[in-house]
Design an enzyme around this catalytic site. Structure first.
Site, PDB file in Angstrom:
ATOM      1  N   GLN A  36       0.848  -1.194   0.000  1.00 46.09           N
ATOM      2  CA  GLN A  36       0.000   0.000   0.000  1.00 46.09           C
ATOM      3  C   GLN A  36       0.880   1.238   0.000  1.00 46.09           C
ATOM      4  O   GLN A  36       1.680   1.447   0.923  1.00 46.09           O
ATOM      5  CB  GLN A  36      -0.939   0.045   1.202  1.00 46.09           C
ATOM      6  N   TYR A  66      -6.331  10.767   3.944  1.00 40.76           N
ATOM      7  CA  TYR A  66      -4.945  11.051   3.585  1.00 40.76           C
ATOM      8  C   TYR A  66      -4.886  11.844   2.276  1.00 40.76           C
ATOM      9  O   TYR A  66      -5.906  12.305   1.784  1.00 40.76           O
ATOM     10  CB  TYR A  66      -4.145   9.758   3.558  1.00 40.76           C
ATOM     11  N   ARG A  99      -8.828  -6.254  11.888  1.00 42.32           N
ATOM     12  CA  ARG A  99      -8.334  -6.533  13.237  1.00 42.32           C
ATOM     13  C   ARG A  99      -8.290  -8.015  13.589  1.00 42.32           C
ATOM     14  O   ARG A  99      -7.382  -8.430  14.323  1.00 42.32           O
ATOM     15  CB  ARG A  99      -9.160  -5.755  14.261  1.00 42.32           C
TER      16      ARG A  99
END
Length: 366
Positions: A96, A188, A325
């Site tokens: 990424q 972002y 998670r």
């Protein structure tokens, strides 16, 4: 369907389970990927596809302490250890590529300069993880602090950042990654250009929707030209408001973004759904519209269970499903999901920074 193999533009995946990017802040000196990181990713190689943690394309693109880079020879060598370990374990892995934009701190920036963004707007209450005491990654003790006020990028600076993305993509392939994912989500830099409330520019990168999508289009095209569109994925967070980023017409905006990526021929779009408690549910109509517009692979991540994942695949909204998670504490997550086995609970205090505790020491079954 979740455990069926899948061809991602010719890349054979063992199942439809994705380990999505998760910041763990375990990089070593110089923000180089470590042997411990190689062990961590290899432990989770039974995922059909791993997408690495956010990996900054330049020092300017860094927003958190001890996150790995992909812009120096040392970074490439460090990540080569990771990709070799994953491939030896039978997995596939994309990098990424990350530029955080305004979500940074002067401590992390070159020359302690202000972070950059589409516009000079600070997001109140948005915090970043930094090494305030300067003790280094071996100590793993950081602090969450308010991000620094950004300055707006000049028109003349933008092509250099586009080139940074393209070079980072070449570096990722040199490091052995199977492809790259552009981080266009979660508030972002790419997201800061797309969303109407964060982009207050009056040049060709701001104002109209097509102008606000220009930076995404240029970055995605540059990366596709650099390494091949079949190796390009993009992560988007269409209907969320993370890191203070908001858009006035999010459904129209992100369907238009999907159209841009479809025209470029991106291999996939990775949709980050809201995953906090009481998070809004993404409307089925939006997912159906996205499927009509984008002809490539669609990945969805966000609080998925096996049951929800199977439903998304059966209804045709998704081709692959990310489990975030749960992968932290369950390196053998696909096996546990397939056989209905109990999941380990993650240690939240060990999410960011530190040693192998809460990182590579979670037990697998069998």
């Amino acid at each position: 369907m979740l455990f069926d193999s899948y061809s991602l533009n010719g890349l054979s995946l063992n199942n439809r389970i994705v380990m999505p990017p998760m910041t763990r802040s375990r990089a070593g000196a110089g923000d180089v990927a470590t042997d411990m990181m190689a062990e961590y990713y290899a432990q989770r190689a039974s995922a059909g596809l791993i997408v690495s943690e956010g990996t900054q394309i330049s020092q300017q693109g860094q927003g958190y302490a001890w996150t790995p880079g992909i812009y120096t020879p040392e970074h490439i060598a460090g990540w080569k250890k990771v990709t070799d370990a994953v491939h030896q374990a039978g997995g596939k892995i994309f990098a990424q590529l990350w530029h955080v934009g305004r979500v940074s701190h002067t401590i992390l920036q070159p020359g302690h300069a202000a972070p950059v963004s589409s516009s000079a707007i600070q997001a109140d209450g948005v915090k970043v993880f930094v090494d305030v005491e300067g003790r280094g990654p071996e100590h793993g003790v950081g602090e969450m602090v308010q991000h620094s006020a950004p300055r707006a990028l000049t028109r003349e600076e933008i092509p250099a950042i586009v080139n940074d993305y393209a070079q980072a993509a070449r570096n990722a392939i040199a490091a052995g990654f199977d492809g790259v994912e552009l981080h266009g989500a979660n508030g972002y830099l790419i997201n800061q250009f797309i969303d109407s409330r964060e982009n207050q520019r009056d040049d060709e990168y701001g104002g109209s929707l097509q102008n606000r999508l220009r930076f995404l289009r240029e970055v995605a095209q540059a990366v596709a030209d650099a390494i091949g569109k079949e190796k390009l994925g993009v992560r988007l967070a269409p209907l969320t408001t993370l890191m203070g980023s908001q858009d006035d017409t999010p459904e129209a905006t992100y369907l238009a973004a999907a159209s841009v990526l479809n025209d470029i021929g991106a291999a996939y779009i990775h949709i980050a759904e809201a995953d906090w408690d009481d998070a809004p549910v993404m409307p089925a109509a939006f997912k159906e519209s996205l499927r009509l517009i984008f002809r490539g692979t669609l990945i969805y991540s966000g609080k998925y269970t096996r049951e929800r994942a199977e439903e998304a695949l059966a209804k045709g909204w998704a081709d692959l499903i990310g489990f975030g998670r749960p992968f932290i504490a369950n390196p053998d997550l696909p096996h546990r999901l397939q056989h209905g086995l109990a999941l380990n609970a993650p240690i939240k205090e060990k999410f960011f920074g530190g040693s192998r505790e809460g990182y590579t020491d979670y037990p697998a079954i069998g």
